[in-house]
Motif scaffolding. Structure first.
Motif, mmCIF file in Angstrom:
data_model
loop_
_atom_site.group_PDB
_atom_site.id
_atom_site.type_symbol
_atom_site.label_atom_id
_atom_site.label_comp_id
_atom_site.label_asym_id
_atom_site.label_seq_id
_atom_site.Cartn_x
_atom_site.Cartn_y
_atom_site.Cartn_z
ATOM 1 N N LEU A 138 28.902 -62.838 42.302
ATOM 2 C CA LEU A 138 27.782 -61.621 42.818
ATOM 3 C C LEU A 138 27.074 -62.515 43.485
ATOM 4 N N ARG A 139 26.793 -60.987 44.865
ATOM 5 C CA ARG A 139 26.126 -61.979 46.472
ATOM 6 C C ARG A 139 24.405 -61.132 46.174
ATOM 7 N N PRO A 140 23.623 -61.821 47.124
ATOM 8 C CA PRO A 140 21.875 -61.172 46.540
ATOM 9 C C PRO A 140 22.466 -59.701 47.947
ATOM 10 N N GLY A 141 21.970 -59.023 47.172
ATOM 11 C CA GLY A 141 21.406 -57.924 48.329
ATOM 12 C C GLY A 141 23.181 -56.068 48.285
ATOM 13 N N ALA A 142 23.903 -57.220 47.415
ATOM 14 C CA ALA A 142 24.630 -56.049 47.014
ATOM 15 C C ALA A 142 25.002 -54.676 46.233
ATOM 16 N N ARG A 143 25.874 -53.457 47.204
ATOM 17 C CA ARG A 143 25.032 -52.115 46.453
ATOM 18 C C ARG A 143 25.588 -52.135 45.832
ATOM 19 N N LEU A 144 25.530 -50.922 45.156
ATOM 20 C CA LEU A 144 25.751 -50.623 43.717
ATOM 21 C C LEU A 144 26.295 -49.025 43.973
ATOM 22 N N ASP A 145 27.187 -48.990 43.983
ATOM 23 C CA ASP A 145 27.759 -46.764 44.264
ATOM 24 C C ASP A 145 28.762 -46.614 42.597
ATOM 25 N N TRP A 146 27.490 -45.500 42.615
ATOM 26 C CA TRP A 146 27.738 -45.404 41.049
ATOM 27 C C TRP A 146 30.001 -45.403 40.833
ATOM 28 N N LEU A 147 30.253 -44.155 41.227
ATOM 29 C CA LEU A 147 31.328 -43.716 41.395
ATOM 30 C C LEU A 147 32.307 -45.089 41.270
ATOM 31 N N GLY A 148 31.873 -46.182 42.121
ATOM 32 C CA GLY A 148 32.795 -47.490 42.049
ATOM 33 C C GLY A 148 32.198 -48.167 40.476
ATOM 34 N N VAL A 149 31.238 -48.144 40.097
ATOM 35 C CA VAL A 149 31.252 -48.833 38.761
ATOM 36 C C VAL A 149 31.875 -48.084 38.319
ATOM 37 N N LEU A 150 31.731 -46.408 37.659
ATOM 38 C CA LEU A 150 32.299 -46.220 37.010
ATOM 39 C C LEU A 150 33.765 -45.794 37.211
ATOM 40 N N ALA A 151 34.805 -46.359 37.856
ATOM 41 C CA ALA A 151 35.988 -46.676 38.408
ATOM 42 C C ALA A 151 36.247 -47.782 38.011
ATOM 43 N N ALA A 152 35.433 -48.871 37.517
ATOM 44 C CA ALA A 152 35.427 -50.427 37.307
ATOM 45 C C ALA A 152 35.061 -50.388 35.419
ATOM 46 N N LEU A 153 34.279 -49.739 34.811
ATOM 47 C CA LEU A 153 34.102 -49.609 34.132
ATOM 48 C C LEU A 153 35.613 -49.177 33.396
ATOM 49 N N GLY A 154 35.787 -47.976 34.238
ATOM 50 C CA GLY A 154 37.490 -47.140 33.620
ATOM 51 C C GLY A 154 38.332 -48.065 33.457
ATOM 52 N N ASN A 155 38.336 -48.628 34.562
ATOM 53 C CA ASN A 155 39.864 -49.717 34.834
ATOM 54 C C ASN A 155 39.569 -50.928 33.452
ATOM 55 N N ALA A 156 37.832 -51.315 32.990
ATOM 56 C CA ALA A 156 37.826 -52.430 32.164
ATOM 57 C C ALA A 156 38.174 -51.416 31.044
ATOM 58 N N THR A 157 38.278 -50.306 30.805
ATOM 59 C CA THR A 157 38.490 -49.521 29.566
ATOM 60 C C THR A 157 39.435 -49.495 29.081
ATOM 61 N N VAL A 158 40.725 -49.016 30.240
ATOM 62 C CA VAL A 158 41.419 -48.612 29.789
ATOM 63 C C VAL A 158 42.180 -49.960 29.281
ATOM 64 N N MET A 159 42.811 -51.151 30.282
ATOM 65 C CA MET A 159 43.116 -52.052 29.991
ATOM 66 C C MET A 159 43.008 -52.952 28.601
ATOM 67 N N ALA A 160 41.186 -52.532 28.074
ATOM 68 C CA ALA A 160 41.212 -53.537 26.785
ATOM 69 C C ALA A 160 41.510 -52.078 26.074
ATOM 70 N N THR A 161 42.285 -51.269 25.985
ATOM 71 C CA THR A 161 42.743 -50.060 25.404
ATOM 72 C C THR A 161 44.351 -50.480 24.542
ATOM 73 N N GLY A 162 44.476 -50.695 26.139
ATOM 74 C CA GLY A 162 46.352 -51.186 26.422
ATOM 75 C C GLY A 162 46.471 -52.378 25.438
ATOM 76 N N VAL A 163 45.506 -53.424 25.886
ATOM 77 C CA VAL A 163 45.369 -54.967 25.043
ATOM 78 C C VAL A 163 45.385 -54.424 23.422
ATOM 79 N N VAL A 164 44.705 -53.268 22.894
ATOM 80 C CA VAL A 164 44.523 -53.056 21.760
ATOM 81 C C VAL A 164 45.802 -52.562 20.441
ATOM 82 N N LEU A 165 46.234 -51.497 21.887
ATOM 83 C CA LEU A 165 46.793 -50.756 21.411
ATOM 84 C C LEU A 165 48.314 -51.921 20.796
ATOM 85 N N ALA A 166 48.957 -52.377 21.773
ATOM 86 C CA ALA A 166 50.056 -53.152 21.942
ATOM 87 C C ALA A 166 50.158 -54.362 21.293
#
Length: 311
Positions: A138-166
């Motif tokens: 993480l770098r100082p002054g990093a900007r936040l884009d809420w759509l990007g944050v939701l996409a990153a959370l979505g990515n972590a969630t679907v992969m976590a779900t895939g790991v547990v279901l596997a």
């Protein structure tokens, strides 16, 4: 019951998968045509899946037609587009920091779907891992884009779900066959999306481009996912998920070695915290006897005998 301390060789081979995924950014930016992330994801998944399926000569049977489709959609088909949306709309450090929540998501899902205990050690290790990744990338002054944050959370969630279901759905087929089915499904989902968003592949590809695609297909997908799923068959999903924290660590190291990027003392501290978090997760008691064994799934001892990134 799973051993408290896993075979170090198994841990190292499983850790090789997220370590390879940590080189993806370097290979993509240095070897592949620019602005074609979905093409890279498709070329990474589909040829690798077809290769493994051809080598094993096995197709899914019964419920594994839809199970392979669900796992492929989660681990590749949905994971990759969300990852690229996050990468385009967020600085890399922000995307990696949000993605570092994945081990905690896997631990929480394992509690509900696999009957594992969510321990204080796991929670502290997960929080430490997120702090370590943030210090690393993480770098100082990093900007936040809420759509990007939701996409990153979505990515972590679907992969976590895939790991547990596997883990919940242990496959009766050989490891390479199951891996191939998932890669084919994910690649087939990505193919029309890639054509719709990015158009057909470039008419002319250089030898360097082909080398990059070959690396992502053979090492980044066929080999890495086989090692990943092999580890998941023998280890708890939480243990395996913590190994994904190696990806930003390797990406930072490759940037330093190959691209001449600098490393600050704060980044070195972050690397130390990440490694400590991973070690804590591997050394602790990852799961006691499940309090509610999942229905239609073998016991833990059976899963150990059968001895499984979006990245």
């Amino acid at each position: 019951m799973l051993r408290n301390r896993a075979d170090p060789r198994l841990l190292l081979s499983t850790a090789a998968a997220p370590a390879v995924w940590g080189t993806t950014y370097y290979v993509t930016t240095q070897y592949l045509p620019p602005d074609r992330p979905l093409l890279a994801a498709t070329a990474r998944a589909l040829p690798a899946g077809l290769l493994l399926t051809a080598l094993t000569r096995q197709l899914p049977r019964g419920s594994w037609w839809w199970r392979a489709a669900v796992l492929g959609a989660l681990n590749m088909g949905a994971c990759f587009p969300l990852l690229f949306v996050a990468a385009y709309r967020l600085p890399g450090g922000v995307a990696a920091t949000v993605g570092a929540v994945q081990p905690l998501l896997v631990a929480a899902l394992s509690t509900g779907l696999l009957g594992e205990r969510l321990t204080r050690r796991t929670l502290l290790a997960g929080l430490a891992g997120m702090v370590g990744v943030s210090l690393l990338v993480l770098r100082p002054g990093a900007r936040l884009d809420w759509l990007g944050v939701l996409a990153a959370l979505g990515n972590a969630t679907v992969m976590a779900t895939g790991v547990v279901l596997a883990k919940r759905w242990p496959s009766p087929a050989p490891l390479l066959a199951t891996t191939g089915w998932q890669l084919v499904t994910g690649g087939l989902l990505l193919l029309p999306l890639s054509l719709l968003v990015e158009g057909p592949p470039p008419a002319h590809l250089t030898g360097r481009n082909l080398l990059g695609y070959g690396y992502l297909t053979l090492l980044g997908a066929a080999v890495a996912y086989a090692l990943w799923f092999r580890g998941l068959r023998a280890l708890t999903p939480t243990r395996v998920a913590f190994l994904t924290l190696l990806s930003p660590l390797v990406a930072t190291t490759v940037g330093w070695l190959a691209l001449g990027q600098s490393l600050t003392p704060l980044q070195l501290l972050g690397a130390a915290v990440v490694l400590t978090s991973i070690l804590i997760a591997q050394r602790g008691r990852p799961a006691g006897p499940p309090s509610r064994p999942p229905k239609h799934s073998p016991s833990t001892s059976t899963q150990e005998e059968t001895t499984i990134p979006c990245a």
